[in-house]
Design a protein around this motif. Sequence first.
Motif, PDB file in Angstrom:
ATOM      1  N   CYS A 120       0.667  -1.126  -0.034  1.00  0.00           N
ATOM      2  CA  CYS A 120       0.068  -0.069   0.105  1.00  0.00           C
ATOM      3  C   CYS A 120       1.058   1.041  -0.087  1.00  0.00           C
ATOM      4  O   CYS A 120       1.655   1.442   0.820  1.00  0.00           O
ATOM      5  CB  CYS A 120      -0.922   0.050   1.270  1.00  0.00           C
ATOM      6  SG  CYS A 120      -2.151   1.358   1.094  1.00  0.00           S
ATOM      7  N   ARG A 121       0.721   1.971  -1.054  1.00  0.00           N
ATOM      8  CA  ARG A 121       1.649   3.033  -1.249  1.00  0.00           C
ATOM      9  C   ARG A 121       0.861   4.221  -1.774  1.00  0.00           C
ATOM     10  O   ARG A 121       0.232   4.128  -2.874  1.00  0.00           O
ATOM     11  CB  ARG A 121       2.961   2.810  -2.111  1.00  0.00           C
ATOM     12  CG  ARG A 121       3.805   4.095  -2.010  1.00  0.00           C
ATOM     13  CD  ARG A 121       5.186   3.539  -2.876  1.00  0.00           C
ATOM     14  NE  ARG A 121       5.080   3.498  -4.198  1.00  0.00           N
ATOM     15  CZ  ARG A 121       5.349   2.445  -4.666  1.00  0.00           C
ATOM     16  NH1 ARG A 121       5.488   1.522  -4.441  1.00  0.00           N
ATOM     17  NH2 ARG A 121       5.046   2.244  -6.095  1.00  0.00           N
ATOM     18  N   GLY A 122       0.771   5.225  -1.148  1.00  0.00           N
ATOM     19  CA  GLY A 122       0.065   6.549  -1.622  1.00  0.00           C
ATOM     20  C   GLY A 122      -1.291   6.301  -1.526  1.00  0.00           C
ATOM     21  O   GLY A 122      -2.071   6.986  -2.448  1.00  0.00           O
ATOM     22  N   GLY A 123      -1.987   5.509  -0.877  1.00  0.00           N
ATOM     23  CA  GLY A 123      -3.417   5.176  -0.919  1.00  0.00           C
ATOM     24  C   GLY A 123      -3.881   4.300  -1.962  1.00  0.00           C
ATOM     25  O   GLY A 123      -4.886   4.005  -2.176  1.00  0.00           O
ATOM     26  N   LYS A 124      -2.670   3.560  -2.611  1.00  0.00           N
ATOM     27  CA  LYS A 124      -2.968   2.757  -3.734  1.00  0.00           C
ATOM     28  C   LYS A 124      -2.602   1.528  -3.339  1.00  0.00           C
ATOM     29  O   LYS A 124      -1.670   0.887  -2.652  1.00  0.00           O
ATOM     30  CB  LYS A 124      -2.301   3.314  -4.837  1.00  0.00           C
ATOM     31  CG  LYS A 124      -2.494   4.390  -5.601  1.00  0.00           C
ATOM     32  CD  LYS A 124      -1.560   4.860  -6.762  1.00  0.00           C
ATOM     33  CE  LYS A 124      -2.039   6.087  -6.936  1.00  0.00           C
ATOM     34  NZ  LYS A 124      -0.983   6.588  -8.270  1.00  0.00           N
ATOM     35  N   CYS A 125      -3.525   0.475  -3.780  1.00  0.00           N
ATOM     36  CA  CYS A 125      -3.398  -0.915  -3.590  1.00  0.00           C
ATOM     37  C   CYS A 125      -2.393  -1.225  -4.742  1.00  0.00           C
ATOM     38  O   CYS A 125      -2.788  -1.419  -5.956  1.00  0.00           O
ATOM     39  CB  CYS A 125      -4.509  -1.889  -3.649  1.00  0.00           C
ATOM     40  SG  CYS A 125      -4.387  -3.511  -3.025  1.00  0.00           S
ATOM     41  N   ILE A 126      -1.055  -1.612  -4.475  1.00  0.00           N
ATOM     42  CA  ILE A 126      -0.131  -2.066  -5.577  1.00  0.00           C
ATOM     43  C   ILE A 126       0.030  -3.635  -5.588  1.00  0.00           C
ATOM     44  O   ILE A 126       0.301  -4.528  -4.509  1.00  0.00           O
ATOM     45  CB  ILE A 126       1.228  -1.253  -4.929  1.00  0.00           C
ATOM     46  CG1 ILE A 126       0.936   0.150  -5.301  1.00  0.00           C
ATOM     47  CG2 ILE A 126       2.268  -1.680  -6.373  1.00  0.00           C
ATOM     48  CD1 ILE A 126       2.116   0.950  -5.015  1.00  0.00           C
ATOM     49  N   THR A 127      -0.056  -4.087  -6.781  1.00  0.00           N
ATOM     50  CA  THR A 127       0.391  -5.476  -7.128  1.00  0.00           C
ATOM     51  C   THR A 127       1.696  -5.392  -8.082  1.00  0.00           C
ATOM     52  O   THR A 127       1.539  -4.764  -9.097  1.00  0.00           O
ATOM     53  CB  THR A 127      -0.627  -6.298  -7.650  1.00  0.00           C
ATOM     54  OG1 THR A 127      -1.793  -6.354  -7.004  1.00  0.00           O
ATOM     55  CG2 THR A 127      -0.414  -7.727  -7.992  1.00  0.00           C
ATOM     56  N   ARG A 128       2.747  -6.227  -7.887  1.00  0.00           N
ATOM     57  CA  ARG A 128       3.774  -5.986  -8.824  1.00  0.00           C
ATOM     58  C   ARG A 128       3.901  -7.573  -9.627  1.00  0.00           C
ATOM     59  O   ARG A 128       3.984  -8.629  -8.917  1.00  0.00           O
ATOM     60  CB  ARG A 128       5.251  -5.896  -8.218  1.00  0.00           C
ATOM     61  CG  ARG A 128       5.210  -4.435  -7.775  1.00  0.00           C
ATOM     62  CD  ARG A 128       6.702  -4.107  -7.303  1.00  0.00           C
ATOM     63  NE  ARG A 128       6.896  -4.644  -6.029  1.00  0.00           N
ATOM     64  CZ  ARG A 128       6.778  -4.271  -4.698  1.00  0.00           C
ATOM     65  NH1 ARG A 128       6.304  -2.952  -4.689  1.00  0.00           N
ATOM     66  NH2 ARG A 128       7.131  -4.937  -3.840  1.00  0.00           N
ATOM     67  N   CYS A 129       4.146  -7.478 -10.953  1.00  0.00           N
ATOM     68  CA  CYS A 129       4.475  -8.630 -11.552  1.00  0.00           C
ATOM     69  C   CYS A 129       6.118  -8.320 -11.929  1.00  0.00           C
ATOM     70  O   CYS A 129       6.480  -7.893 -12.695  1.00  0.00           O
ATOM     71  CB  CYS A 129       3.801  -8.448 -12.948  1.00  0.00           C
ATOM     72  SG  CYS A 129       2.133  -8.864 -12.583  1.00  0.00           S
ATOM     73  N   ASP A 130       6.992  -9.414 -11.081  1.00  0.00           N
ATOM     74  CA  ASP A 130       8.322  -9.202 -11.225  1.00  0.00           C
ATOM     75  C   ASP A 130       8.614 -10.473 -11.381  1.00  0.00           C
ATOM     76  O   ASP A 130      10.062 -10.573 -10.995  1.00  0.00           O
ATOM     77  CB  ASP A 130       8.924  -8.304 -10.029  1.00  0.00           C
ATOM     78  CG  ASP A 130       8.409  -8.655  -8.667  1.00  0.00           C
ATOM     79  OD1 ASP A 130       7.633  -9.494  -8.547  1.00  0.00           O
ATOM     80  OD2 ASP A 130       8.442  -8.038  -7.679  1.00  0.00           O
ATOM     81  N   THR A 131       8.240 -11.659 -11.496  1.00  0.00           N
ATOM     82  CA  THR A 131       8.833 -12.790 -11.437  1.00  0.00           C
ATOM     83  C   THR A 131       8.336 -13.403 -12.592  1.00  0.00           C
ATOM     84  O   THR A 131       7.251 -13.260 -13.101  1.00  0.00           O
ATOM     85  CB  THR A 131       8.180 -13.656 -10.120  1.00  0.00           C
ATOM     86  OG1 THR A 131       8.776 -13.068  -9.011  1.00  0.00           O
ATOM     87  CG2 THR A 131       8.888 -15.053 -10.179  1.00  0.00           C
ATOM     88  N   GLU A 132       9.223 -14.183 -13.324  1.00  0.00           N
ATOM     89  CA  GLU A 132       8.989 -14.769 -14.586  1.00  0.00           C
ATOM     90  C   GLU A 132       7.781 -15.684 -14.627  1.00  0.00           C
ATOM     91  O   GLU A 132       7.869 -16.571 -13.654  1.00  0.00           O
ATOM     92  CB  GLU A 132      10.090 -15.452 -15.079  1.00  0.00           C
ATOM     93  CG  GLU A 132      10.101 -16.149 -16.542  1.00  0.00           C
ATOM     94  CD  GLU A 132      11.180 -16.770 -17.183  1.00  0.00           C
ATOM     95  OE1 GLU A 132      11.109 -17.556 -18.371  1.00  0.00           O
ATOM     96  OE2 GLU A 132      12.226 -16.853 -16.593  1.00  0.00           O
ATOM     97  N   GLY A 133       6.917 -15.768 -15.379  1.00  0.00           N
ATOM     98  CA  GLY A 133       5.554 -16.377 -15.385  1.00  0.00           C
ATOM     99  C   GLY A 133       4.482 -15.800 -14.463  1.00  0.00           C
ATOM    100  O   GLY A 133       3.467 -16.614 -14.431  1.00  0.00           O
ATOM    101  N   GLU A 134       4.699 -14.947 -13.611  1.00  0.00           N
ATOM    102  CA  GLU A 134       3.803 -14.630 -12.636  1.00  0.00           C
ATOM    103  C   GLU A 134       2.454 -14.228 -13.261  1.00  0.00           C
ATOM    104  O   GLU A 134       1.573 -14.355 -12.642  1.00  0.00           O
ATOM    105  CB  GLU A 134       4.483 -13.514 -11.750  1.00  0.00           C
ATOM    106  CG  GLU A 134       3.511 -13.257 -10.632  1.00  0.00           C
ATOM    107  CD  GLU A 134       4.228 -12.187  -9.482  1.00  0.00           C
ATOM    108  OE1 GLU A 134       3.548 -11.703  -8.605  1.00  0.00           O
ATOM    109  OE2 GLU A 134       5.288 -12.049  -9.718  1.00  0.00           O
ATOM    110  N   CYS A 135       2.602 -13.220 -14.367  1.00  0.00           N
ATOM    111  CA  CYS A 135       1.558 -12.665 -14.855  1.00  0.00           C
ATOM    112  C   CYS A 135       1.350 -12.793 -16.221  1.00  0.00           C
ATOM    113  O   CYS A 135       1.767 -11.892 -17.000  1.00  0.00           O
ATOM    114  CB  CYS A 135       1.558 -11.003 -14.576  1.00  0.00           C
ATOM    115  SG  CYS A 135       1.630 -10.604 -13.081  1.00  0.00           S
TER     116      CYS A 135
END
Length: 251
Positions: free
Chosen positions: A132-147
């Motif tokens: 949670c950053r700046g009131g935003k719910c953040i999801t990161r795709c930073d792993t191969e095959g994750e997204c």
Amino acid sequence: MRARAARGALALIASLSAAGCQLVAGIDAMNVDQSAGGVVGDCGPVGARCGGTCEDGTYTPPGTCRDDGTCSAEPRGCGPYACDSSGTACAASCSVFGGCADGAVCDTMSATCMACGASPPDPAPCDGCEECRGGKCITRCDTEGECVRDWMLDAREQPARLECNDQCNNMSVVCIGPHPCEVVCGDGGCQGLLMRCHDGPCYLECSRSGCASNVELQCGTNICAAACILETTIIVQECGSSCSCMSQVCQ
């Protein structure tokens, strides 16, 4: 002989007087405005019903005709709403099929119309988010095959942001909810990305070699924007009926 003549004269005077009264009554019924040189209003007989109509986003409630030929009901605008399908009132809700005036957008989660650029309701605190950053719910795709599949970005309770770093290729992202929905693509990410704005405002950002090919942003009826860092990409926007959209950006 003289008596009959006198009675005839009296009858003539009486008939002329009656005709004069009828003429005056007729002129009075026409309701002439001497200053304007014409008849005032077109409402109809005094006391007749008028109003109860909605046209071009202006609603006139039911009323009665006044003696000056105008309706007692005052028209008012429907605000961000259009007239309903019956043409007798302002629409009270909206959907993906309509209900909002030109320049307004429908928050389909609450079925309410908002002016283009209006802020959605204050979001709830971030809950169940990766970050949670700046009131935003953040999801990161930073792993191969994750997204690598279709993705729903949930902005129903708070603003949502999906960050892709060399991921999110050949996938679709659907933004659900009235709060701002962002997809931010880093180096090499988001090739062949399709982003669809279902409810609220959407934002797509591509940096450097992100979004290098076949990127599409479908705005629908929503507030919609895209940006590129170093302008190395092409994002095609399908504006639909969005009130803030360019057909193509980041060339």
